[in-house]
Design a protein around this motif. Structure first.
Motif, PDB file in Angstrom:
ATOM      1  N   GLY A 118       0.667  13.040  -1.961  1.00 56.74           N
ATOM      2  CA  GLY A 118       1.686  12.617  -2.949  1.00 56.74           C
ATOM      3  C   GLY A 118       2.271  11.578  -2.194  1.00 56.74           C
ATOM      4  O   GLY A 118       2.286  11.395  -0.990  1.00 56.74           O
ATOM      5  N   ILE A 119       2.679  10.582  -2.870  1.00 60.66           N
ATOM      6  CA  ILE A 119       3.183   9.093  -2.426  1.00 60.66           C
ATOM      7  C   ILE A 119       4.652   9.402  -1.700  1.00 60.66           C
ATOM      8  O   ILE A 119       5.439  10.152  -2.433  1.00 60.66           O
ATOM      9  N   ILE A 120       4.663   9.160  -0.454  1.00 64.53           N
ATOM     10  CA  ILE A 120       6.219   9.304   0.237  1.00 64.53           C
ATOM     11  C   ILE A 120       6.741   8.000   0.750  1.00 64.53           C
ATOM     12  O   ILE A 120       7.890   8.023   0.763  1.00 64.53           O
ATOM     13  N   ALA A 121       5.909   6.992   0.860  1.00 66.75           N
ATOM     14  CA  ALA A 121       6.566   5.652   0.988  1.00 66.75           C
ATOM     15  C   ALA A 121       5.592   4.550   0.434  1.00 66.75           C
ATOM     16  O   ALA A 121       4.456   5.013   0.144  1.00 66.75           O
ATOM     17  N   VAL A 122       6.032   3.345   0.355  1.00 65.89           N
ATOM     18  CA  VAL A 122       5.261   2.067   0.221  1.00 65.89           C
ATOM     19  C   VAL A 122       5.403   1.108   1.452  1.00 65.89           C
ATOM     20  O   VAL A 122       6.623   0.969   1.776  1.00 65.89           O
ATOM     21  N   MET A 123       4.298   0.493   1.930  1.00 66.97           N
ATOM     22  CA  MET A 123       4.519  -0.384   2.862  1.00 66.97           C
ATOM     23  C   MET A 123       3.859  -1.805   2.482  1.00 66.97           C
ATOM     24  O   MET A 123       2.715  -2.004   1.672  1.00 66.97           O
ATOM     25  N   TYR A 149       9.805   1.051   0.453  1.00 70.05           N
ATOM     26  CA  TYR A 149      10.345   2.109  -0.388  1.00 70.05           C
ATOM     27  C   TYR A 149      10.072   3.362   0.134  1.00 70.05           C
ATOM     28  O   TYR A 149       9.074   3.821   0.929  1.00 70.05           O
ATOM     29  N   VAL A 150      11.183   4.200  -0.006  1.00 72.97           N
ATOM     30  CA  VAL A 150      11.198   5.664   0.537  1.00 72.97           C
ATOM     31  C   VAL A 150      10.966   6.471  -0.776  1.00 72.97           C
ATOM     32  O   VAL A 150      12.148   6.450  -1.434  1.00 72.97           O
ATOM     33  N   GLY A 151      10.193   7.129  -0.894  1.00 72.13           N
ATOM     34  CA  GLY A 151      10.052   7.971  -2.132  1.00 72.13           C
ATOM     35  C   GLY A 151      10.349   9.355  -2.002  1.00 72.13           C
ATOM     36  O   GLY A 151      10.544  10.187  -3.168  1.00 72.13           O
ATOM     37  N   VAL A 152      10.851   9.838  -0.963  1.00 75.62           N
ATOM     38  CA  VAL A 152      11.224  11.324  -0.994  1.00 75.62           C
ATOM     39  C   VAL A 152      12.668  11.569   0.030  1.00 75.62           C
ATOM     40  O   VAL A 152      12.599  10.746   1.220  1.00 75.62           O
ATOM     41  N   GLU A 153      13.578  12.212  -0.031  1.00 76.48           N
ATOM     42  CA  GLU A 153      14.698  12.468   0.670  1.00 76.48           C
ATOM     43  C   GLU A 153      14.277  13.450   1.836  1.00 76.48           C
ATOM     44  O   GLU A 153      13.283  14.259   1.706  1.00 76.48           O
ATOM     45  N   GLU A 210       0.949  -1.278   0.046  1.00 74.31           N
ATOM     46  CA  GLU A 210      -0.133  -0.012   0.032  1.00 74.31           C
ATOM     47  C   GLU A 210       0.820   1.098  -0.021  1.00 74.31           C
ATOM     48  O   GLU A 210       1.849   1.372   0.538  1.00 74.31           O
ATOM     49  N   ALA A 211       0.482   2.380  -0.751  1.00 73.62           N
ATOM     50  CA  ALA A 211       1.276   3.415  -0.794  1.00 73.62           C
ATOM     51  C   ALA A 211       1.038   4.493   0.340  1.00 73.62           C
ATOM     52  O   ALA A 211      -0.168   4.528   0.923  1.00 73.62           O
ATOM     53  N   VAL A 212       1.871   5.034   0.887  1.00 75.83           N
ATOM     54  CA  VAL A 212       1.716   5.850   1.985  1.00 75.83           C
ATOM     55  C   VAL A 212       1.855   7.379   1.374  1.00 75.83           C
ATOM     56  O   VAL A 212       2.796   7.831   0.944  1.00 75.83           O
ATOM     57  N   LYS A 213       0.752   8.223   1.681  1.00 79.60           N
ATOM     58  CA  LYS A 213       0.718   9.404   1.222  1.00 79.60           C
ATOM     59  C   LYS A 213       0.895  10.517   2.035  1.00 79.60           C
ATOM     60  O   LYS A 213       0.409  10.161   3.222  1.00 79.60           O
TER      61      LYS A 213
END
Length: 574
Positions: free
Chosen positions: A71-76, A58-62, A3-6
């Motif tokens: 916006g997507i910031i991570a995936v769990m 997944y980590v989508g932003v530094e 699932e995407a974490v927004k």
């Protein structure tokens, strides 16, 4: 399933958030309630808790980068699971939306008159759908309540139940974040939770459906179909006048083109020689209006450039006499002494740029709105602080905490506002609100900007109480731990720069307050007392007022009362 974490919407004015710090890294196991990151909003830096359980895939932003709301910031998900499918799923959902928006824009721009006719025809067909009888359905719709007078939407901060749970009438269905605070929403219905309209972190407008409660197994589709019809009507009403206005919008550019052609023709008819002469734009305009040929004018500016002064002093009759004068002045110029040589200094131009922080964006937005919306005017007064200094020394011998001059000013302001309620007011569009309570906002400078925590009901608190609250707020502000409840609800603001040695200054009103007091430093100066010049201590105050609610005389009377309270501090105890 991954699932995407927004990026959640943590305040009503938030449009994006900056990932200040990650507390978890890829591969870490996360439980519901774990703090996975710190997010900097336009108000403060807040902890972001996970509402999901699993492994961070997944980590989508530094850290330090901004992400828009939703916006997507991570995936769990589960360990070893492919997270790319979740990312691609989000992209595929956004693409059809973009295509639909383009199609609707094209339909609006092409043949606007026909679109209004097409929109009017379906109205007759939709009338029977609105008459569906939902009274016999054993289910009730729960809508987003208006939890404050300025609330337009609420964000579902947390769901306390899930679909299928049994609910009682006094159960708290969800925690809703409004423009003021986070509050509980009670459904006031009993039954089974059949439907939830949005996910946690998403917004719902006031009166929008947030849930449906009723008998288990009930078909709720008629209740859901009942809501969009009203929304469609409003959209059609708004689009019809817009379509009617398009002929004028098309005609307007044609008129402008005709004007531009006529102006261009006039410019072409002017002398080509004038365009080669060095002259300022204003000088060219004046010469054109007066019919003067720029070739006949001698420029007095650097490099022979013609300026406004040359056009105004130009006299056609003196034109022949100018030639011999210039010839006579030539030998004199040759004989003149050489100009002094200015030594050259070689420096390096350089600068650094940083992205604007969320707090700085909020300050820019709110203060710009205040300055260019509220008509400001300022009143200044000088206060004899000898009495306040003597009183503070005596109070600090018995007080449990050290009392500052700013604490005394806050207390005096609160008491003065009770005597002048017009200053404790705010402009609310078609009405003026006169506050009967005194909540004093105290401006505090921090590293990234400015915060204004509120001392509530300051008129009823002791100096020691006020001092402790101010010190506590100062510590929280520096640590970025202030919450929305700490800075909302002020009725008047005090800004003090005396500790920086500033004698006097003016401030921009902190909306929606009607006034702000600027406090300068205490200065030791010669003063006249009983006909003799003696050393004295003075402090200058400046009151910024919103002229929509406060007049000059009203503000002056308030300052007179405040001055008397500070010069005779014993009156603060009365």
């Amino acid at each position: 399933m991954a699932e995407a974490v927004k990026m959640p919407k943590m305040s009503d004015t938030m449009t994006e958030g900056v990932l200040a710090k990650w507390h978890k890294k890829v591969g870490d196991k996360i439980k519901a309630g774990d703090v996975i990151a710190e997010i900097e909003t336009d108000k403060a830096t807040m902890d972001f808790e996970s509402f999901q359980e699993g492994v961070l895939l997944y980590v989508g932003v530094e850290e330090g980068k901004a992400v828009p709301v939703n916006g997507i910031i991570a995936v769990m998900g589960q360990e070893g699971e492919d997270y790319k499918a979740a990312l691609e799923g989000e992209k595929t959902e956004e693409e059809p939306k973009a295509e639909e928006e383009q199609k609707t824009e094209e339909n609006k721009t092409e043949e606007p008159v026909e679109t209004t006719e097409e929109k009017e025809e379906p109205k007759q067909e939709e009338i029977p759908k609105e008459k569906v009888d939902t009274s016999s359905i054993p289910a009730s719709v729960i809508r987003m309540p208006a939890l404050s007078d300025t609330m337009t939407e609420g964000v579902i901060n947390k769901w306390n139940f899930k679909v299928g749970d049994k609910i009682k009438s006094d159960d708290s269905l969800a925690d809703v974040e409004t423009d003021k605070a986070t509050m509980e929403v009670v459904g006031y219905e009993e039954g089974t939770l059949l439907y939830l309209s949005v996910k946690e972190g998403e917004a719902v407008p006031v009166n929008g459906i947030i849930a449906i409660v009723g008998k288990e197994g009930t078909d709720i589709s008629p209740l859901l179909n009942d809501a969009p019809s009203a929304e469609k009507k409003e959209e059609k009403k708004e689009e019809t006048p817009a379509a009617a206005a398009t002929p004028d919008a098309v005609a307007a550019p044609r008129k402008e083109e005709q004007k531009e052609e006529s102006v261009a023709a006039n410019k072409e008819s002017s002398s080509n020689e004038d365009s080669r002469v060095k002259a300022s734009p204003l000088a060219k305009k004046l010469a054109e209006d007066k019919g003067i040929n720029l070739n006949d004018v001698k420029g007095s500016a650097e490099g022979g450039r013609i300026v406004k002064k040359d056009i105004e002093e130009y006299k056609p009759a003196e034109k022949p006499a100018e030639a011999p004068k210039s010839a006579e002045s030539a030998p004199a110029e040759k004989a003149a002494a050489p100009a002094p040589v200015i030594p050259q200094y070689i420096g390096e131009e350089k600068f650094t740029e940083k992205p604007v922080s969320q707090m700085r964006k909020a300050i820019s937005r709110s203060l710009t709105e205040s300055l260019f919306t509220a008509p400001h005017f300022y009143l200044n007064i000088t206060v004899d602080m000898d009495g306040a200094m003597a009183a503070r020394t005596q109070i600090n011998t018995v007080a449990p905490v050290k009392i500052s001059f700013n604490d005394i000013v806050i207390k005096a302001v609160a008491i003065a506002l009770k005597q002048h309620p017009a200053v404790n007011s705010s402009f609310r569009g078609d009405k003026i609100r006169f506050n009967e309570h005194t909540n004093i906002g105290v401006a505090m400078a921090i590293e990234d900007g400015l915060l204004v925590p509120v001392i509530r009901f300051a008129d009823g608190k002791s100096l020691s109480h006020i001092s402790m609250e101010v010190k506590d707020f100062a510590q929280k502000a520096k640590a970025k731990k202030l919450q929305p409840k700490d800075w909302e609800g002020s009725t008047f603001t005090v800004s003090n720069l005396g500790m920086f040695g500033i004698d006097e200054f003016t401030s921009i009103i902190n909306t929606p307050d009607g006034a702000i007091l600027s406090v300068g430093a205490i200065q030791q100066v010669p003063v006249v007392k009983n006909g003799a010049v003696v050393p004295g201590n003075i402090m200058k105050l400046s009151l910024g007022c919103d002229h929509r609610v406060i007049d000059g005389a009203t503000g002056a009377q308030f300052l007179q009362t405040l001055k008397a309270l500070l010069e005779q501090p014993i009156r603060l105890l009365a």
